[in-house]
Design an enzyme around this catalytic site. Structure first.
Site, short mmCIF file in Angstrom:
data_model
loop_
_atom_site.label_atom_id
_atom_site.label_comp_id
_atom_site.label_asym_id
_atom_site.label_seq_id
_atom_site.Cartn_x
_atom_site.Cartn_y
_atom_site.Cartn_z
N GLU A 67 41.37 39.25 41.41
CA GLU A 67 40.59 40.00 42.40
C GLU A 67 41.49 40.62 43.47
O GLU A 67 41.19 40.57 44.66
CB GLU A 67 39.52 39.11 43.03
CG GLU A 67 38.53 38.59 41.99
CD GLU A 67 37.41 37.72 42.55
OE1 GLU A 67 37.60 37.12 43.63
OE2 GLU A 67 36.36 37.65 41.90
N ASP B 6 31.62 32.08 37.07
CA ASP B 6 31.86 32.04 38.50
C ASP B 6 30.77 31.28 39.25
O ASP B 6 29.93 31.89 39.91
CB ASP B 6 31.92 33.49 39.02
CG ASP B 6 32.58 33.59 40.38
OD1 ASP B 6 32.92 32.54 40.93
OD2 ASP B 6 32.75 34.71 40.87
N GLU C 287 27.12 30.02 47.43
CA GLU C 287 27.19 31.47 47.20
C GLU C 287 26.10 31.95 46.24
O GLU C 287 25.41 32.92 46.52
CB GLU C 287 28.58 31.83 46.65
CG GLU C 287 28.70 33.30 46.30
CD GLU C 287 30.10 33.68 45.82
OE1 GLU C 287 30.97 32.81 45.73
OE2 GLU C 287 30.30 34.88 45.54
O1 GCW Z 1 32.85 33.81 43.44
C1 GCW Z 1 33.90 34.64 43.82
C2 GCW Z 1 33.59 35.02 45.22
C3 GCW Z 1 34.78 35.49 46.00
C4 GCW Z 1 35.88 34.43 45.88
C5 GCW Z 1 36.21 34.24 44.41
C6 GCW Z 1 37.23 33.14 44.18
C7 GCW Z 1 37.54 33.80 47.48
O2 GCW Z 1 32.58 36.01 45.22
O3 GCW Z 1 34.39 35.66 47.34
O4 GCW Z 1 37.02 34.76 46.63
O5 GCW Z 1 35.06 33.87 43.70
O6 GCW Z 1 36.83 32.06 43.79
O7 GCW Z 1 38.41 33.37 44.37
#
Ligand code: GCW
Length: 714
Positions: free
Chosen positions: A308, A387, A415
């Site tokens: 990311e 995720d 989240e």
């Molecule tokens: O789930 C995603 C999140 C990001 C996060 C990423 C991760 C810190 O939307 O905000 O970044 O995972 O775990 O690195």
């Protein structure tokens, strides 16, 4: 405050909520005669003991303060250890656990062990380190009267998992999109405000106390997305990091830092961050030397690389073992550990391309590297291949790296599970993941909780000796008065700590403990009605949440960006790799070997075949593994589309029942807690209704199949 400020302008913040340590919870030991026995404590290195031997005066002083406070509050007394106390807490450095041999970096569970002996109603807790003794004290607090009642006993208690870490995604600067705490739903950060480390860190010590009472002893204090400002915690701001470490230390909690792989360039001015470059290696060694010179009990580094947008070894044609070992080498002389995240995938995927599967990514990148990571590297693996969804299979990486120390990564911050506006007790979900057996449910082989304890299928000697990589979770705490926004989300933080200590604990029993402590009345006991209603509200709340959100393991369907609330196609045509592929005929992701992405092939037998075959794939994961017609009949006997309607209608009704159950507690719980929970429940009901109506409407419009029961769909 400015010079002009008058006293009438001073706002006195109410004290943070006591969470699971209100004074009432100390009643049982607090009304007895207590003693602490401490040998002369040597103080190496200015009062901070080296890792693994933390008999520091500081933690001892904390323990003495705890005992003093409990007895003063409840009418007991602190007495001489030889005066037959009801509870003797004895620090005995020569007392060693039966399996207490030497352990490599980061493996210190033998030093966390304590012994509890009860004879004739008198209790003695013995431990070799002050932190372990402190954990023993909180064990007695948790047991309450039961600690002193019952038959004579002699028990040893040690955490099943060596490394038990909470990761804070806190930013120093307020990020323009993500705010002060990325995916934080509890206000600001307890560590940072106004672009720097807070002056007053007393709340951090209160936090460490709460963590110590669950058994957590490590905290990573900044976001794994390391922005320019946060990167400097490693260098310029080290004195401030030391202040945070000092605020955690009285309760035996150690600080870790998330670092940027590009730091040698961005902070060090080098032309490269290539892990095989000598100058880069020297830079990291010097950086680590400075950190440990400043904070001798520092824990280690956490790294998100090539993920990311974060920099990583791929830029230099190197792999993640090269990257992780670079840092491991730098921290090894100090006994430090590197948590290296396996959350690596392509976030710029073309949605038109159905052959690329994000679920495959972590395994594809990491499984081939098994055996190449240094012994002080822990590869930190999200529980599922996608995720932190409400429902996913267990990540196949956890079954694929027997020669690597693996940690399970969970998300306490909600989240994707209601963002602390929805009541969603996650311990049953974590427990399912921890209990998953890569070699098959029926065979009694090692479970994920064994893998992360270094006892997975055929672990290498190094992994077994290190006792695996443990567990980590993204914290859900902020500067909110209730710590977690939703007061009931405190139960998730508590449960994470307890499962990290003992992953076999029953989630309902953990909840019971949490209720017993958090809602204790003056005599230390809890109203039976409060206990009953909290179980009714929380025990099945994760399944309730699942029932009104994305169905059958398909995941997401959330609003892009903030991830709250329904948006069925929100991610469907984006680069993020999270698709459901609904058309007029059916829905789901074909991850089979026969016709799909081949992801099922990443699992060992029997799972590779269980998931491959629609006839054996569990209902709750059917859309994760298969693209099926809406008319496909589930094992439950209903079609996919009817399942969507039924669960979404039922889910909202269950939320309605939850609201009624909670409201029946009026007057039995503190007013401020009641008011906050009611406000959150009202939002949960609104949001669940929105989820129901959007999902049902989407499915009826796509499929043309009406609800068999003729309920209202738009
Ligand atoms: O789930 C995603 C999140 C990001 C996060 C990423 C991760 C810190 O939307 O905000 O970044 O995972 O775990 O690195």
């Amino acid at each position: 405050m400015t010079d002009e400020t008058t006293s009438s302008e001073i706002v006195v913040e109410p004290a943070p909520h006591a969470a699971w340590l209100p004074d009432c919870a100390l009643a049982a030991p607090g009304r007895r005669r207590l003693a602490v026995r401490v040998p002369d404590v040597s103080e190496p290195r200015g009062g901070i003991a080296p890792p693994g031997s933390d008999n520091s005066r500081e933690v001892v002083a904390t323990l003495q303060g705890e005992v003093e406070h409990a007895t003063t509050t409840h009418g007991g007394a602190v007495v001489d250890p030889d005066a037959s106390p009801d509870l003797l807490l004895a620090l005995s450095p020569e007392w060693s656990a039966p399996d207490g041999g030497t352990a490599p970096s980061g493996a210190d569970d033998s030093s966390s062990e304590f012994r509890l002996a009860r004879a004739g109603g008198r209790v003695t807790v013995t431990a070799a380190t002050a932190t372990a003794l402190l954990h023993g004290w909180f064990h007695v607090v948790r047991l309450g009267e039961a600690a002193f009642a019952g038959p004579d006993a002699d028990e040893r208690h040690a955490p099943a998992l060596t490394l038990r870490v909470l990761d804070h995604w806190d930013n120093v600067d307020v990020h323009p999109v993500m705010g002060q705490v990325e995916r934080g739903y509890s206000g600001g950060s307890i560590f940072y405000a106004e672009g720097r480390v807070r002056d007053d860190l007393s709340r951090v010590t209160t936090y460490a106390r709460l963590l110590a009472a669950t058994g957590i002893d490590r905290v990573c204090i900044n976001n794994v997305n390391v922005h320019a400002r946060e990167a400097r915690l490693l260098t310029d701001d080290l004195p401030d990091v030391a202040r945070i470490a000092a605020a955690l230390r009285p309760y035996g909690v150690r600080a870790h830092l998330a670092v940027s792989f590009a730091a040698p360039m961005t902070l060090g001015g080098l032309p490269t961050s290539d892990p095989l470059d000598d100058d880069v290696r020297a830079w990291w060694r010097a950086a680590a030397d400075r950190v440990w010179a400043t904070i001798p009990d520092f824990g280690g580094f956490v790294v998100k690389a090539d993920s990311e947008g974060q920099p990583g070894p791929f830029a230099y044609g190197r792999d993640h073992a090269d990257g992780a070992n670079l840092l491991a080498d730098a921290v090894a002389p100090h006994g430090g550990v590197v948590h290296w995240r396996a959350f690596v995938y392509d976030h710029t995927q073309d949605w038109r391309d159905r052959s690329t599967d994000r679920a495959r990514a972590a395994y594809d990148h990491f499984a081939p590297l098994d055996g190449r990571f240094a012994e002080n590297v822990v590869v930190q693996v999200k529980h599922g291949p996608m995720d932190f969804q409400t429902r996913e299979p267990v990540s196949p990486v956890l079954a694929a790296m027997p020669r690597t120390r693996l940690a399970l990564e969970l998300q306490v911050t909600q989240e994707y599970t209601g963002q602390q506006r929805h009541a969603c007790y996650l311990a049953p979900w974590w427990s399912e993941n921890l209990g998953f057996r890569p070699s098959g449910e029926g065979d009694g082989g090692p479970a994920v909780r064994d893998v992360v304890a270094g006892r997975g299928p055929d672990p290498s000697a190094a992994v077994a000796t290190a006792r695996g990589g443990g567990i980590a979770a993204v914290a859900n705490v902020g500067d909110d008065r209730f710590w977690t926004g939703h007061p009931l989300a405190q139960a998730n933080l508590y449960a994470f700590g307890r499962l990290a200590w003992d992953p076999t604990l029953d989630p309902a029993a953990i909840l019971d403990e949490w209720v017993g402590l958090t809602f204790a009345g003056p005599d230390g006991t809890v109203d039976a009605r409060v206990r009953e209603v909290l179980h009714a509200v929380l025990d099945d709340s994760w399944r309730t949440y699942e029932s009104y959100t994305a169905p059958l393991g398909v995941g997401f369907m959330v609003r892009p960006g903030h991830h709250y609330g329904p948006d069925v196609d929100g991610y469907e045509y984006t680069p993020w790799g999270t698709y459901h592929f609904a058309d007029r005929d059916g829905i789901g992701v074909d991850r089979t070997r026969a016709t799909g992405t081949g992801f099922t092939g990443q699992y060992p037998a029997p799972w590779r075949d269980v998931y491959e075959d629609l006839a054996t794939c569990p209902d709750e994961l059917v859309l994760f593994f298969h693209h099926v017609p809406y008319s496909h009949v589930l094992h439950s006997g209903v079609t996919v589309v009817q399942h969507v309607y039924d669960t979404h209608f039922a889910g909202v009704e269950r939320v309605r029942d939850t609201v009624a159950a909670w409201e029946s507690l009026a007057g039995l719980v503190p007013d401020d807690v009641d008011a906050r929970v009611r406000e959150r429940l009202a939002e949960q009901l609104r949001s669940a209704t929105e989820w129901r109506d959007q999902l049902n409407t989407y499915f009826v419009r796509k499929s043309g199949v009406p609800d068999a029961h003729g309920r209202t769909i738009y």
